[in-house]
Design an enzyme around this catalytic site. Structure first.
Site, PDB file in Angstrom:
ATOM      1  N   ASP A  48       1.094  -9.001  -1.731  1.00 14.31           N
ATOM      2  CA  ASP A  48      -0.083  -8.694  -2.555  1.00 14.31           C
ATOM      3  C   ASP A  48       0.170  -8.959  -4.049  1.00 14.31           C
ATOM      4  OD1 ASP A  48      -2.448  -7.709  -3.540  1.00 14.31           O
ATOM      5  OD2 ASP A  48      -2.406  -5.848  -2.386  1.00 14.31           O
TER       6      ASP A  48
ATOM      7  N   HIS B  17      -5.063  -8.349  -4.673  1.00  8.97           N
ATOM      8  CA  HIS B  17      -6.365  -7.686  -4.562  1.00  8.97           C
ATOM      9  C   HIS B  17      -6.952  -7.361  -5.933  1.00  8.97           C
ATOM     10  CE1 HIS B  17      -4.192  -3.675  -4.484  1.00  8.97           C
ATOM     11  NE2 HIS B  17      -5.291  -3.289  -5.112  1.00  8.97           N
TER      12      HIS B  17
ATOM     13  N   SER C 139      -2.371  -0.103  -8.944  1.00 11.62           N
ATOM     14  CA  SER C 139      -2.207  -1.393  -8.309  1.00 11.62           C
ATOM     15  C   SER C 139      -1.792  -2.409  -9.349  1.00 11.62           C
ATOM     16  CB  SER C 139      -3.512  -1.837  -7.666  1.00 11.62           C
ATOM     17  OG  SER C 139      -3.587  -1.323  -6.384  1.00 11.62           O
TER      18      SER C 139
HETATM   19  N1  ARG Z   1      -5.363   0.284  -0.515  1.00 10.31           N
HETATM   20  C1  ARG Z   1      -5.044  -0.546  -1.643  1.00 10.31           C
HETATM   21  C2  ARG Z   1      -5.669   0.073  -2.890  1.00 10.31           C
HETATM   22  O1  ARG Z   1      -6.456   0.891  -2.967  1.00 10.31           O
HETATM   23  C3  ARG Z   1      -5.404  -1.987  -1.466  1.00 10.31           C
HETATM   24  C4  ARG Z   1      -6.853  -2.306  -1.332  1.00 10.31           C
HETATM   25  C5  ARG Z   1      -7.178  -3.753  -1.119  1.00 10.31           C
HETATM   26  N2  ARG Z   1      -6.904  -4.212   0.219  1.00 10.31           N
HETATM   27  C6  ARG Z   1      -7.762  -4.156   1.280  1.00 10.31           C
HETATM   28  N3  ARG Z   1      -7.347  -4.551   2.434  1.00 10.31           N
HETATM   29  N4  ARG Z   1      -9.003  -3.745   1.178  1.00 10.31           N
HETATM   30  O2  ARG Z   1      -6.510   0.030  -3.489  1.00 10.31           O
HETATM   31  N1  GLU Z   2      -4.353  -0.178  -4.006  1.00  5.87           N
HETATM   32  C1  GLU Z   2      -4.506   0.811  -5.032  1.00  5.87           C
HETATM   33  C2  GLU Z   2      -5.135   0.238  -6.301  1.00  5.87           C
HETATM   34  O1  GLU Z   2      -5.923  -0.676  -6.222  1.00  5.87           O
HETATM   35  C3  GLU Z   2      -3.227   1.485  -5.268  1.00  5.87           C
HETATM   36  C4  GLU Z   2      -2.968   2.350  -4.129  1.00  5.87           C
HETATM   37  C5  GLU Z   2      -3.158   3.808  -4.477  1.00  5.87           C
HETATM   38  O2  GLU Z   2      -4.287   4.308  -4.512  1.00  5.87           O
HETATM   39  O3  GLU Z   2      -2.104   4.415  -4.705  1.00  5.87           O
HETATM   40  O4  GLU Z   2      -4.950   0.739  -7.387  1.00  5.87           O
END
Ligand code: ARG
Ligand code: GLU
Length: 720
Positions: free
Chosen positions: A221, A85, A655
């Site tokens: 990921d 991502h 991330s």
């Molecule tokens: N929750 C994770 C982070 O903040 C992954 C985000 C990307 N994935 C998604 N399905 N939108 O950022």
């Molecule tokens: N998916 C998150 C990012 O893009 C990390 C998840 C979190 O917020 O801990 O940094």
């Protein structure tokens, strides 16, 4: 004074002894603050192995990737690992209908096939330095907030310039502990970062938004890049003559496997946390901001989803937007729920009471902090109303595509007017470049969907705010239409010139003489009337509350450091390099539910469902699974592990961060948190806060067995 404060931070934390789990620690203070505790928890490294300015250390293998994520170097030829991502934009940019890398993945089979990404950067930290005293040079207590700020800025600028003199490095300074401490960072930024490989989305985004923020998780990921440098191994703009960067340090990769209770650490660039909010601030966040934002986003997502399901082109056009709206919608929902469950406001109040009790020994400070607390109450009481109005504009009205589009015309009008006044000769020439973008909007917009969005957002805006809180223009319009916001939206779309491609085209051909048409356009009016109100009646208040609160938090922080000797104080995340550590650990997020600490490929096959996009699995992975062809990547029971959870304190920006074992070897890549613990940005709860890591063995399995890019694994230093 400032020196004294840092001494407090160091001293008190040491005397109390910091604990694992909570905290995002400053790498250069590990020796004083954390080393002992880390060793006690199983760490085999010294602080100097993790961060050193005298010799190569782990920090030399960590980069801030693309400004918002983290990446780690995994070979001596500059190979870089991050999340799928995080590389998503680049993978998408290289994708076409014929070469759909998003869907099918991409793997360079040699260096000449690696793909350049203009604008993509990888930033290393060369060193960091406490400059608190230096930035406060010539500071006077009687200075106004603005004067204080400009003094600090001016001092910082000088120090930063001096620090990088005669080098190709860059530097910046950031406040910590609400400005009780300042640290300068010297950085080296590489600008030629090429895409080496990415798994297909069914792996890299497996589970999609359904599984996002959720454990158990099965998302592969990750994506792989390579840093290129000039022949001198220094950063250079893209050139085909550039060569793979030879890093000062690259991470060893350990595939021996992990167990519950193992020591882990996450080294990266966490973005933003607010761990020291006053109780009223937590109250506002969980009872006003989060619920308002969540409800507005929920509605937007519901509408978008309906139209995206009905039409493929719409789905593709809005995929990225939908994903980003959904990401924080879910996060805030988890956060407000977690804060409620953890009784966060009560806990903060208890803390504040305890604080005042400690302060009671000092009459002068008692008055000072009682006054401060009263001011907190007063400010939050006033601020809450404005903050809510701000959310309704930024999360509600800004969610209307045509509203954001109308913003473009503000500049057009201003420039065109200057042209008429003879002060902007180049307007027509410059404008030729803007025109296609303005027209372009009409190629991708789904009008029906946007009308529904506008109707819904206006309706929620109207119902969510009190009379005096609304933009008068919107208020009277809704009154005139007897609350029928759908009719308003339809009429705006029908009568607006900027929302009519042909009419707009004509206007743009003679725009300098047609500014009045735009200015009186119903869509533009909705935008400009809102913004006028926002800029005069909302923003100045929220900004000034924020400014005052920052000053107050600085004082409160100073007081906490002085009086609360039982607490470990780490600075809030601010997109700077931090280390957090904790153990691999399952959790008990709710009554009756227990989380195992790892998942396996079996779970992918359980979730598999060809009818649901998020759970499609391509045949090749099923074949490997059927044959149990996991090679050296299987665990001791012959299973292929996909992800694991641990009690590391992480946030957005982490991330792609390397998750390291006790020896500093790579065991996985951080990519998410478990939903129940997303409140950790405000209050960490060791029982339910878990970061989610992609097991490096799954990453290597995909590269080697699925993608057939085993030559990359040969480049790495694997510990078996
Ligand atoms: N929750 C994770 C982070 O903040 C992954 C985000 C990307 N994935 C998604 N399905 N939108 O950022
Ligand atoms: N998916 C998150 C990012 O893009 C990390 C998840 C979190 O917020 O801990 O940094």
């Amino acid at each position: 004074m400032k020196k004294l404060l840092l001494a407090f931070v160091v001293l008190f934390s040491v005397s109390v002894g910091v604990k694992a789990d909570e905290g995002m620690w400053l790498p250069y203070l590990l020796k004083q603050l954390n080393e002992k505790d880390m060793k006690k928890n199983g760490c085999k490294l010294s602080a100097e192995d993790i961060y050193s300015i005298n010799k190569s250390s782990l920090k030399d293998a960590i980069v801030q990737f693309g400004g918002g994520c983290t990446g780690e170097i995994i070979s001596d030829k500059g190979l870089l690992l991050t999340n799928h991502h995080c590389g998503y934009g680049q993978i998408a940019n290289h994708s076409t209908v014929e070469k759909d890398y998003l869907t099918h993945g991409f793997w360079a089979m040699n260096q000449s096939e690696e793909l350049p990404n203009p604008g993509l950067t990888a930033m290393f930290i060369i060193r960091m330095e406490d400059v608190t005293e230096k930035v406060n040079k010539n500071m006077q207590t009687y200075f106004s907030a603005v004067q204080k700020d400009s003094t600090i800025r001016a001092n910082a600028k000088e120090i930063e310039k001096e620090a990088v003199k005669g080098t190709h490095y860059e530097s910046f300074t950031r406040p910590f502990y609400y400005g009780n401490m300042y640290i300068m960072f010297v950085t080296e930024t590489f600008k030629d970062v090429r895409l080496v490989g990415a798994p297909p989305s069914f792996i890299g985004k497996f589970g999609g938004d359904t599984d996002n923020w959720v454990w158990p998780r099965h998302t592969g990921d990750f994506s792989v890049f390579r840093i290129y440098a000039g022949k001198d191994n220094k950063p250079a703009e893209y050139s085909k003559d550039n060569v793979p960067y030879v890093p000062k340090r690259s991470l060893k990769i350990n595939i021996k496997g992990t167990e519950e209770g193992d020591f882990t650490m996450v080294y990266g660039f966490p973005g933003r946390t607010q761990e020291y909010l006053f109780s009223d601030g937590v109250d506002m966040l969980m009872n006003v901001n989060d619920p308002v934002r969540v409800s507005l986003r929920e509605k937007r997502l519901e509408i978008m989803d309906k139209y995206m399901k009905a039409d493929d082109q719409t789905r593709i056009n809005y995929a990225a937007n939908y994903a980003s709206v959904a990401n924080y919608w879910k996060k805030w929902l988890g956060e407000m729920t977690g804060l409620k469950v953890s009784k966060a406001v009560e806990k903060k109040k208890a803390w504040e009471k305890l604080f005042l009790e400690q302060v009671a020994t000092n009459a002068e400070d008692t008055k000072k902090f009682n006054d401060l607390f009263n001011e907190f109450h007063k400010i939050y009481e006033e601020y809450t109303g404005y903050s809510k109005q701000q959310d309704y504009v930024t999360e509600g009205l800004f969610g209307i595509n045509a509203f954001i589009y109308a913003r473009n015309f503000e500049k057009v009008i201003n420039e065109a007017k200057k042209f008429k006044d003879g002060k902007n000769e180049n307007f027509n020439k410059d404008f030729e470049k803007t025109k296609p973008t303005l027209i372009g909007f009409h190629k991708t917009i789904n009008r029906e969907m946007d009308i529904q969005l506008m109707a819904a957002m206006l309706d929620m805006y109207d119902k969510g705010l009190k009379k005096g809180e609304k933009v008068p223009y919107i208020d009277s319009m809704i009154v005139a239409y007897e609350g029928n916001t759908l009719r308003i939206a339809k009429e705006i779309y029908e009568t607006s010139t900027i929302l009519n491609k042909d009419k707009l085209s004509k206007v743009l051909d003679d725009v300098a003489n047609k500014t009045d048409v735009i200015q009186n356009d119903p869509m533009y009016l909705l935008y400009s009337k809102t913004m006028t109100h926002y800029n005069a009646k909302i923003r100045p208040y929220t900004t000034s509350y924020e400014q005052r609160l920052t000053e107050m938090y600085k004082i409160y922080m100073e007081g906490q450091l002085k009086y609360m000797k039982g607490k470990q104080f780490y600075p809030d995340a601010n997109s700077t390099l931090r280390l957090t550590y904790g153990k691999i650990k399952g959790s008990k997020p709710k009554d009756g539910i227990k989380y195992d600490y790892y998942t396996t490929i079996d779970g992918i096959m359980e979730k598999e469902n060809p009818a649901i996009d998020d759970y499609v699995v391509f045949p090749k992975l099923k074949e490997l699974y059927a044959k149990k062809d996991y090679g050296q990547y299987a665990d001791k029971n012959g299973k292929l592990r996909v992800a694991f959870i641990a009690a590391n304190h992480t946030t957005g920006g982490n991330s792609g961060s390397p998750v390291l074992n006790a020896k500093g070897e790579l065991i996985g890549t951080n990519f998410d948190r478990a939903w129940e613990g997303t409140m950790s940005d405000v209050m960490y709860n060791p029982d339910i806060c878990r970061n989610i890591t992609l097991d490096v063995r799954y990453t290597l399995f995909i590269i080697d067995k699925y993608a057939g890019a085993g030559y990359l694994v040969k480049e790495m230093n694997i510990v078996k």
